[in-house]
Design a protein around this motif. Structure first.
Motif, PDB file in Angstrom:
ATOM      1  N   LEU A   3     -29.903 -73.315  -7.011  1.00  0.00           N
ATOM      2  CA  LEU A   3     -30.732 -72.987  -8.174  1.00  0.00           C
ATOM      3  C   LEU A   3     -31.199 -74.237  -8.901  1.00  0.00           C
ATOM      4  CD1 LEU A   3     -28.766 -69.905  -9.602  1.00  0.00           C
ATOM      5  CD2 LEU A   3     -30.881 -69.896  -8.269  1.00  0.00           C
ATOM      6  N   LEU A   4     -30.346 -75.234  -9.001  1.00  0.00           N
ATOM      7  CA  LEU A   4     -30.722 -76.466  -9.690  1.00  0.00           C
ATOM      8  C   LEU A   4     -31.824 -77.206  -8.934  1.00  0.00           C
ATOM      9  CD1 LEU A   4     -30.167 -78.448 -11.998  1.00  0.00           C
ATOM     10  CD2 LEU A   4     -28.432 -79.533 -10.552  1.00  0.00           C
ATOM     11  N   ALA A  46     -24.260 -71.959  -4.871  1.00  0.00           N
ATOM     12  CA  ALA A  46     -25.274 -71.202  -5.612  1.00  0.00           C
ATOM     13  C   ALA A  46     -25.861 -72.033  -6.742  1.00  0.00           C
ATOM     14  CB  ALA A  46     -24.658 -69.912  -6.148  1.00  0.00           C
ATOM     15  N   GLY A  47     -25.035 -72.736  -7.480  1.00  0.00           N
ATOM     16  CA  GLY A  47     -25.544 -73.579  -8.568  1.00  0.00           C
ATOM     17  C   GLY A  47     -26.390 -74.727  -8.063  1.00  0.00           C
ATOM     18  N   VAL A 104     -19.573 -70.888  -5.784  1.00  0.00           N
ATOM     19  CA  VAL A 104     -20.206 -71.187  -7.071  1.00  0.00           C
ATOM     20  C   VAL A 104     -20.981 -72.502  -6.991  1.00  0.00           C
ATOM     21  CG1 VAL A 104     -19.746 -71.705  -9.496  1.00  0.00           C
ATOM     22  CG2 VAL A 104     -18.533 -69.850  -8.360  1.00  0.00           C
ATOM     23  N   ALA A 105     -20.395 -73.508  -6.330  1.00  0.00           N
ATOM     24  CA  ALA A 105     -21.071 -74.804  -6.241  1.00  0.00           C
ATOM     25  C   ALA A 105     -22.356 -74.705  -5.419  1.00  0.00           C
ATOM     26  CB  ALA A 105     -20.123 -75.823  -5.626  1.00  0.00           C
ATOM     27  N   ALA A 134     -24.598 -66.065  -5.212  1.00  0.00           N
ATOM     28  CA  ALA A 134     -24.285 -65.731  -6.602  1.00  0.00           C
ATOM     29  C   ALA A 134     -24.012 -64.244  -6.766  1.00  0.00           C
ATOM     30  CB  ALA A 134     -25.437 -66.174  -7.507  1.00  0.00           C
ATOM     31  N   GLY A 161     -29.783 -69.236  -2.557  1.00  0.00           N
ATOM     32  CA  GLY A 161     -28.635 -69.271  -3.452  1.00  0.00           C
ATOM     33  C   GLY A 161     -28.312 -67.947  -4.100  1.00  0.00           C
TER      34      GLY A 161
END
Length: 451
Positions: free
Chosen positions: A47-48, A43-44, A40-41, A66, A62
């Protein structure tokens, strides 16, 4: 003033403490794993950074993390697996296999992987399910796993505890660790082979295999006497009757059972136990010798009872038969020698003994004054006493100084002197060596009885 309104009853102590309460086991629940946090970290983060700097390639990097995490968590289980540990049998013999069955049930429609860590008592050598192992459990099924090991020594031992942890969704979630309480299994001692053809003195029961002084139906001739009304015709001695011109009959001695009381000296331990295939300690010899003698006499019809001469002072009521023999072995498996125990009382043990018309067998390593005093007091009371020496031959004091060998020789000489004094008092003392160990001393007791 009533007791309810008495202010002295409501005073608080100087150091009030809450009563001790057992800590309740935490419920088993699902939780995230570090793998889920990393997925999760990552992928986030991708994207960020892609949105902040306009990097389309980071979006492509990413998105697989996800999508993969979402697909794996689509069938996320809600209920936790159910685990139970049950013994196949709560009793086994030395050298046999102690086995328990671990059952893990998966109530969800998602397959799980269960990690198991099993342990056992030091006297149970695990060979199945030892250490860490994993099992994959399909959806809505139960998996049965065996945890087994060889029981190396008699006594109460444990299989367990068992630590269980399950993973699902590709290792993204896991359950909290569940600890199953250990199960106690009783390992019965394997008695040494013992068989004696000698009869016991004071056979005053109803029916048995030992020669009695009373007349009855048996095969051993007591006397040849004149015929009396009521004698059976098959008892007539025709040769004597033909010579004397009077009817004579053969009178025989009856065969009866007797009481056998086994007294176990459990004050001190001597030597180290190596289990069923290793060296034997004093407790091992005592328990196995007592089991052999008890099995021999209980199965042939005599009433056998056991008494502990130690801190616990347990007592087994006399009985006979194979079922009573199994109960005796279970009683012997619970023998313990506390480290710092109160010395037993000779007078209290003598009060627990039955009448003087039975055989008393004392199993002792002869390492304490109280054991010698017990044997001597039984002999002075006129009871038939048989002392079985259960001190292992390899037992020796640790070498500490130059004078240790000389001190050991003096100690052995003093012990031999004690044995000679007991024999002078009429006590039969014999070291335990297995089958036919007690034949000579039992024959001597019988000769003393019928003199």
């Amino acid at each position: 003033m009533s007791l309810v309104s008495n202010p002295a009853l409501n005073l608080r102590t100087d150091n009030p403490r809450e009563p001790w309460r057992e800590s309740e086991a935490r419920p088993v629940e699902w939780r995230r794993t570090p793998a889920l946090v990393r997925a999760v970290a990552l992928a986030g983060f991708c994207l960020l950074i892609a949105v902040a700097f306009g990097r389309v390639d980071l979006v492509l990097l990413g998105v697989p993390f996800a999508l993969g995490t979402a697909l794996l968590l689509r069938g996320r289980p809600v209920q936790t697996p159910k685990a139970s540990l049950e013994l196949a049998e709560d009793i086994c013999a030395e050298g046999a296999t102690a086995e328990a069955a671990l059952t893990v049930t998966n109530p969800e429609d998602t397959p799980i992987t269960t990690l198991v860590t099993a342990a056992a008592d030091p006297w149970i050598d695990l060979h199945t399910g030892k250490g860490d192992f994993a099992e994959r459990i399909p959806p809505a099924t139960a998996r049965r796993m065996a945890i087994a090991g060889d029981a190396k020594r008699w006594g109460g031992h444990t299989l367990g505890p068992v630590h269980i942890r399950s993973l699902a969704c590709g290792g993204l979630i896991e359950t909290t660790q569940e600890i199953l309480e250990p199960k106690r299994i009783w390992v019965l001692p394997v008695p040494d082979w013992f068989e004696s053809a000698e009869t016991l003195p004071f056979a005053d029961g109803v029916a048995g295999v030992h020669r009695s002084r009373r007349h009855g139906d048996s095969g051993e001739l007591a006397e040849v006497r004149l015929y009396q009304p009521g004698d059976r015709l098959r008892r007539i001695d025709w040769r004597t009757s033909a010579r004397s011109q009077d009817l004579y009959v053969n009178a025989t001695l009856s065969e009866r059972d007797t009481d056998v009381t086994l007294i176990l000296d459990l004050q001190v331990e001597a030597g180290e136990s190596g289990g069923i295939g290793g060296t034997a300690s004093a407790a091992d010899l005592t328990v196995r010798a007592a089991g052999a003698v008890a099995a021999h006499y209980a199965i042939q019809g005599d009433r056998v009872g056991c008494i502990e001469f130690g801190a616990r002072a347990r007592r087994m009521k006399p009985g006979t038969g194979r079922r009573h023999n199994l109960s005796l072995l279970r009683w012997l498996a619970a023998v313990e020698i506390p480290a710092d125990a109160l010395p037993p009382s000779v007078e209290m043990l003598r009060r627990q003994l039955p009448g003087n018309r039975g055989l008393h067998v004392v199993f002792t390593p002869l390492l304490g004054e109280r054991a010698v005093a017990l044997v001597a007091s039984l002999a002075r009371a006129g009871r038939p006493v048989l002392c079985v020496d259960t001190l292992p031959g390899h037992v020796a004091p640790p070498s500490r100084t130059y004078w240790t060998p000389a001190a050991e020789r003096l100690w052995r000489l003093a012990r031999e002197n004690t044995v000679m004094e007991l024999r002078e008092m009429g006590v039969a003392v014999e070291a335990w060596t297995g089958a036919a160990t007690l034949d000579n001393v039992l024959a001597e007791l019988s000769r003393r009885r019928y003199r």
